[in-house]
Motif scaffolding. Structure first.
Motif, PDB file in Angstrom:
ATOM      1  N   GLU A 268       0.811  -1.225   0.000  1.00 54.66           N
ATOM      2  CA  GLU A 268       0.000   0.000   0.000  1.00 54.66           C
ATOM      3  C   GLU A 268       0.842   1.272   0.000  1.00 54.66           C
ATOM      4  N   LYS A 269       2.005   1.239   0.726  1.00 56.14           N
ATOM      5  CA  LYS A 269       2.739   2.511   0.918  1.00 56.14           C
ATOM      6  C   LYS A 269       4.179   2.469   0.423  1.00 56.14           C
ATOM      7  N   GLY A 270       4.637   1.300   0.042  1.00 51.36           N
ATOM      8  CA  GLY A 270       5.988   1.224  -0.519  1.00 51.36           C
ATOM      9  C   GLY A 270       7.040   0.764   0.483  1.00 51.36           C
ATOM     10  N   TYR A 271       8.259   0.546  -0.058  1.00 48.68           N
ATOM     11  CA  TYR A 271       9.366  -0.071   0.673  1.00 48.68           C
ATOM     12  C   TYR A 271       9.789   0.724   1.916  1.00 48.68           C
ATOM     13  N   GLU A 272       9.933   2.035   1.739  1.00 54.18           N
ATOM     14  CA  GLU A 272      10.463   2.842   2.848  1.00 54.18           C
ATOM     15  C   GLU A 272       9.558   2.792   4.070  1.00 54.18           C
ATOM     16  N   GLU A 273       8.259   2.901   3.817  1.00 54.63           N
ATOM     17  CA  GLU A 273       7.284   2.855   4.935  1.00 54.63           C
ATOM     18  C   GLU A 273       7.323   1.493   5.619  1.00 54.63           C
ATOM     19  N   ALA A 274       7.413   0.441   4.796  1.00 54.25           N
ATOM     20  CA  ALA A 274       7.420  -0.907   5.360  1.00 54.25           C
ATOM     21  C   ALA A 274       8.662  -1.114   6.222  1.00 54.25           C
ATOM     22  N   GLU A 275       9.825  -0.671   5.726  1.00 55.94           N
ATOM     23  CA  GLU A 275      11.072  -0.798   6.481  1.00 55.94           C
ATOM     24  C   GLU A 275      11.008   0.012   7.774  1.00 55.94           C
ATOM     25  N   TYR A 276      10.391   1.186   7.672  1.00 54.35           N
ATOM     26  CA  TYR A 276      10.274   2.034   8.855  1.00 54.35           C
ATOM     27  C   TYR A 276       9.450   1.309   9.937  1.00 54.35           C
ATOM     28  N   ALA A 277       8.331   0.727   9.506  1.00 52.84           N
ATOM     29  CA  ALA A 277       7.474   0.010  10.472  1.00 52.84           C
ATOM     30  C   ALA A 277       8.233  -1.155  11.112  1.00 52.84           C
ATOM     31  N   LEU A 278       8.997  -1.861  10.308  1.00 51.96           N
ATOM     32  CA  LEU A 278       9.771  -2.996  10.826  1.00 51.96           C
ATOM     33  C   LEU A 278      10.817  -2.533  11.840  1.00 51.96           C
ATOM     34  N   ASN A 279      11.547  -1.477  11.484  1.00 58.81           N
ATOM     35  CA  ASN A 279      12.589  -0.987  12.388  1.00 58.81           C
ATOM     36  C   ASN A 279      12.021  -0.416  13.676  1.00 58.81           C
ATOM     37  N   GLU A 280      10.867   0.248  13.551  1.00 52.72           N
ATOM     38  CA  GLU A 280      10.195   0.776  14.757  1.00 52.72           C
ATOM     39  C   GLU A 280       9.833  -0.374  15.703  1.00 52.72           C
ATOM     40  N   ALA A 281       9.289  -1.454  15.097  1.00 52.38           N
ATOM     41  CA  ALA A 281       8.900  -2.615  15.916  1.00 52.38           C
ATOM     42  C   ALA A 281      10.119  -3.200  16.617  1.00 52.38           C
ATOM     43  N   LYS A 282      11.228  -3.274  15.892  1.00 52.92           N
ATOM     44  CA  LYS A 282      12.466  -3.809  16.483  1.00 52.92           C
ATOM     45  C   LYS A 282      12.934  -2.902  17.620  1.00 52.92           C
ATOM     46  N   ARG A 283      12.882  -1.587  17.360  1.00 53.72           N
ATOM     47  CA  ARG A 283      13.322  -0.620  18.379  1.00 53.72           C
ATOM     48  C   ARG A 283      12.505  -0.762  19.663  1.00 53.72           C
ATOM     49  N   LYS A 284      11.223  -1.058  19.479  1.00 54.46           N
ATOM     50  CA  LYS A 284      10.354  -1.210  20.657  1.00 54.46           C
ATOM     51  C   LYS A 284      10.505  -2.592  21.293  1.00 54.46           C
ATOM     52  N   GLY A 285      11.381  -3.419  20.733  1.00 56.06           N
ATOM     53  CA  GLY A 285      11.617  -4.759  21.306  1.00 56.06           C
ATOM     54  C   GLY A 285      10.500  -5.743  21.009  1.00 56.06           C
ATOM     55  N   LYS A 286       9.727  -5.467  19.953  1.00 64.33           N
ATOM     56  CA  LYS A 286       8.621  -6.376  19.638  1.00 64.33           C
ATOM     57  C   LYS A 286       9.135  -7.690  19.059  1.00 64.33           C
ATOM     58  N   LEU A 287       8.337  -8.728  19.271  1.00 63.33           N
ATOM     59  CA  LEU A 287       8.635 -10.024  18.683  1.00 63.33           C
ATOM     60  C   LEU A 287       8.321  -9.954  17.181  1.00 63.33           C
ATOM     61  N   LEU A 288       9.172 -10.573  16.364  1.00 70.19           N
ATOM     62  CA  LEU A 288       8.924 -10.600  14.913  1.00 70.19           C
ATOM     63  C   LEU A 288       8.368 -11.970  14.520  1.00 70.19           C
ATOM     64  N   LEU A 289       7.265 -11.978  13.767  1.00 66.97           N
ATOM     65  CA  LEU A 289       6.728 -13.237  13.226  1.00 66.97           C
ATOM     66  C   LEU A 289       6.965 -13.227  11.728  1.00 66.97           C
ATOM     67  N   ASN A 290       7.790 -14.157  11.236  1.00 61.65           N
ATOM     68  CA  ASN A 290       8.047 -14.225   9.790  1.00 61.65           C
ATOM     69  C   ASN A 290       7.884 -15.659   9.303  1.00 61.65           C
ATOM     70  N   ASP A 291       8.130 -15.907   8.026  1.00 62.37           N
ATOM     71  CA  ASP A 291       7.995 -17.277   7.522  1.00 62.37           C
ATOM     72  C   ASP A 291       9.038 -17.576   6.463  1.00 62.37           C
ATOM     73  N   VAL A 292       9.298 -18.873   6.291  1.00 56.42           N
ATOM     74  CA  VAL A 292      10.297 -19.305   5.320  1.00 56.42           C
ATOM     75  C   VAL A 292       9.884 -20.678   4.792  1.00 56.42           C
TER      76      VAL A 292
END
Ligand code: NAP
Length: 430
Positions: A268-292
């Motif tokens: 919806e908003k592009g790469y930069e926004e998505a990366e920003y949201a990810l880094n913010e979550a990391k900064r706040k110490g949030k758990l990351l749920l991903n898949d492989v």
């Protein structure tokens, strides 16, 4: 009277109970154990001495496990003419937490796996396999200490549910006719001798597994949960597993950032926004749920295992992955395991290796898998002091190079000790 009632009565212990979804553990809990077939009695006898010595030392005699033997496998067949007596199931239901050795399962014929039956009857939907390197253990990889991964394997569904029909028999033919005639499956998939197995994966089964993995990660301060699947090929089973897993993430929004959210922002908003949201979550110490994808995971586990912390996967994937990862940190002789229903709190802790029949009764094999499963069990019942004592003492024994044959053959200047002697070394090091 059922044998577990007859036997349990004279035991001077109390039942573990569950109150408001939490275990209530008395000072002298009765814990049923299944010795297991083959090398089972060797590893059990060694392990039990270690558990008792550690509990005694940690709590100075104030706590004690009251062991209660229940039967499954060959010993049950001998005594009760069945491989899995109902009393064994009832005893484990009643006493909540149990521990077991390996049980024989014939390949391609004969009885159904007793392990699978136990898991299904008690609905132990999580197979928990923590894989962590112990210093001093010989390993085939360069940096085994990079491996610290806890596996949550779905334990009740998938191709392992046992829904299958033997090639050439009437039932298989009926299923094949249904697939061809009613479902329009191509004729060319089948011959006269095609066996059929069914892969089942449900939303309910997936969600409870993922919830358990997320809650474990949050409780143990782990930063990533990875869904491992082959959803690109098996879209409605493994692909659905991935999608349902991401649905669970919504329940944990305050503590968790999911890559499904990342993908949505990206779209919806592009790469930069998505990366920003990810880094913010990391900064706040949030758990990351991903898949492989599973094949990629198996490569990554060798090349960059540090990227993984908790993984949640389906039954068959989990079986392969558990042993492959265990090999990186010293083999199945050392890998602990547990089968748990986090809703009822029922749990069976188990050695992850098999019955190794050629070594049965030789007092030779490594009892560490059973001992470390006991460590998991002690942690599960909240006896963390005893658990830590054993883990540290076992590691000391390995560092002193007093080890069983499996490790001895891979180490320079090590002294080979018997299974029972290895237990003695641990007890001396407590
Ligand atoms: P296995 O019994 O695990 O033995 C395979 C090999 O692994 C052994 O020959 C030995 O290797 C090594 N090994 C196993 N346990 C060890 C230990 N405690 N210490 C050191 N090395 C150990 O596997 P399997 O031969 O495939 O299976 C035998 C039976 O066990 C089958 O009936 C199978 O169904 C059953 N099984 C049960 C369970 C369970 O109850 N949870 C799990 C797996 C298999 P070396 O020959 O190199 O010394």
């Amino acid at each position: 009277m059922a044998y577990f009632e007859k036997l349990a009565e004279p035991l001077l212990g109390e039942k573990i109970t569950v109150i408001d979804g939490k275990l209530k553990v008395p000072d002298c809990p009765i814990v049923p154990f299944i010795e297991g077939d083959g090398v089972g009695s060797d590893v059990w006898n060694a392990s039990k001495r270690v558990f008792d010595a550690a509990v005694d030392k940690a709590y100075m005699g104030k706590k004690k496990i009251v062991w209660f033997e229940v039967y499954a496998g060959e010993k049950a067949k001998q005594h009760y003419d069945t491989f899995l007596p109902n009393d064994t199931l009832n005893a484990i239901k009643e006493y909540i937490v149990a521990i077991k050795g390996p049980l024989t399962t014939p390949v391609g014929k004969g009885i159904r796996s007793i392990n699978v039956s136990l898991r299904q009857e008690l609905d132990l939907y999580v197979c928990l396999r923590p894989i962590k390197y112990l210093e001093g253990v010989p390993s085939p990889v360069k940096n085994p200490s990079d491996v610290d991964i806890v596996i949550f394997r779905e334990n009740s569904e998938d191709i392992y549910a046992g829904i299958e029909w033997e090639a050439g028999l009437e039932d298989a033919k009926k299923v094949i006719s249904f697939l061809k005639d009613t479902m329009g499956v191509k004729e060319s998939y089948f011959t006269e001798n095609t066996g059929i197995g069914v892969k089942i994966v449900s939303k309910e089964g997936t969600k409870r597994l993922i919830k358990a993995a997320i809650e474990y990660a949050l409780a143990n301060d782990r930063k990533v949960v990875t869904i491992v699947h082959k959803g690109n090929i098996m879209k409605y089973t493994e692909g659905a597993f991935r999608n349902w897993a991401y649905e669970v993430a919504k329940e944990y929004e305050d503590y968790l950032f999911s890559m499904a959210t990342y993908e949505q922002i990206l779209k919806e908003k592009g790469y930069e926004e998505a990366e920003y949201a990810l880094n913010e979550a990391k900064r706040k110490g949030k758990l990351l749920l991903n898949d492989v994808l599973t094949d990629a995971f198996l490569q990554h586990a060798l090349i960059k295992p540090k990227e993984y912390s908790v993984i949640a996967t389906l039954n068959l994937n989990g079986d392969y992955i558990s042993d492959a990862l265990a090999a990186q940190v010293g083999g199945i002789g050392l890998a602990p395991g547990a089968n748990i229903n986090y809703e009822t709190c029922h749990a069976i802790f188990e050695a992850t290796h098999g019955t190794a029949p050629k070594y049965a009764g030789l007092d030779k094999v490594n009892p560490s898998s059973m001992i470390l499963s006991g460590v998991l069990m002690l942690e599960y019942i909240g006896w963390k002091e005893a658990a830590s004592l054993i883990a540290a003492a076992l590691n000391k024994a390995i560092l002193k190079k007093h080890v069983t044959y499996d490790l001895c053959r891979l180490m320079d200047d090590a002294t080979e000790v018997k299974c029972s002697e290895f237990a003695n070394c641990i007890i001396e090091n407590l």
